[in-house]
Design a protein around this motif. Structure first.
Motif, short mmCIF file in Angstrom:
data_model
loop_
_atom_site.label_atom_id
_atom_site.label_comp_id
_atom_site.label_asym_id
_atom_site.label_seq_id
_atom_site.Cartn_x
_atom_site.Cartn_y
_atom_site.Cartn_z
N ASP A 126 92.16 -63.38 -15.11
CA ASP A 126 92.49 -64.56 -14.31
C ASP A 126 93.97 -64.52 -13.98
O ASP A 126 94.80 -64.41 -14.88
CB ASP A 126 92.12 -65.84 -15.06
N HIS B 12 90.14 -65.10 -9.85
CA HIS B 12 89.30 -64.66 -10.96
C HIS B 12 88.73 -63.28 -10.60
O HIS B 12 88.04 -63.14 -9.60
CB HIS B 12 88.16 -65.66 -11.20
N SER C 79 84.09 -61.53 -7.94
CA SER C 79 85.48 -61.99 -8.06
C SER C 79 85.72 -63.07 -7.00
O SER C 79 85.21 -62.98 -5.89
CB SER C 79 86.44 -60.82 -7.87
N GLU D 86 86.97 -59.98 -17.83
CA GLU D 86 87.56 -60.65 -16.67
C GLU D 86 89.07 -60.79 -16.80
O GLU D 86 89.62 -60.74 -17.90
CB GLU D 86 86.95 -62.04 -16.51
#
Length: 191
Positions: free
Chosen positions: A46, A104, A93, A44
């Motif tokens: 951010d 995110h 997302s 991921e």
């Protein structure tokens, strides 16, 4: 400016350390100049985007697509807009607003580090990333069970003892033998 790997490898330890320090300082300055900040894990990314105090969600224009990201205030030039460096899972997302816009992004390929968020922005050296150590307690139940089983089986193999699967087979055979005492299992082998 990063130098090719073969040239880097020819540098002395002191020269490499000095080069790394210079590259890291340049990288920090380039990232600090971006209109957002970002962090990543293998799966991921951010992105934190500063917005004016008191901004409400309905005032934002946030577009999250497989290879595109736009964040800005409606009716104004976007704060960031462009092609993502890699593809994302759009359905996983999200974005939210807590004093700043927090985006995110779930990576499509969760086994690669991103060099940047948007392709036209400065890159980071992903070879220098040191992932945070994860603990078994951080894993979901199924993954944790799988990792614990693998660790147990490796330990058993090192000790020359049966793995969990082999132990299961032996237990099944023992139960079958107990249920059928009339059969002769003296030459039975487990493979």
């Amino acid at each position: 400016m990063a130098i090719p790997d073969e040239e880097y490898d020819k540098l002395s330890k002191e020269e490499r350390d000095a080069r790394d320090k210079e590259d890291r300082a340049r990288e920090i300055a380039e990232q600090a100049a971006l209109p957002y900040s970002w962090t990543q894990e293998l799966g991921e990314v951010d992105v934190t985007v500063p917005v004016p105090k008191g901004t409400r969600g309905k005032q934002l224009n946030v577009v999250i697509q497989k290879k595109k990201l736009v964040v800005g205030l409606k009716g104004q030039e976007p704060i960031l807009s462009g092609e993502l460096c890699k593809e994302i899972k759009v359905e996983d997302s999200t974005w939210t607003l807590h004093d700043q816009a927090l985006v995110h992004l779930e990576k499509l390929n969760n086994q690669t580090w991103w060099e940047n968020v948007l392709t036209h922005h400065p890159k980071i050296d992903t070879r220098k990333i040191e992932p945070a150590n994860s603990k078994l307690s951080d894993l979901d139940g199924e993954t944790r069970g799988m990792v614990e089983k693998m660790m147990f089986d490796n330990q058993q193999k090192q000790l020359g003892k049966p793995t969990s699967d082999e132990m299961k087979k032996m237990e099944t055979l023992r139960k079958f033998q107990e249920a059928h005492p009339e059969l002769d299992f003296s030459n039975a082998k487990i493979s």
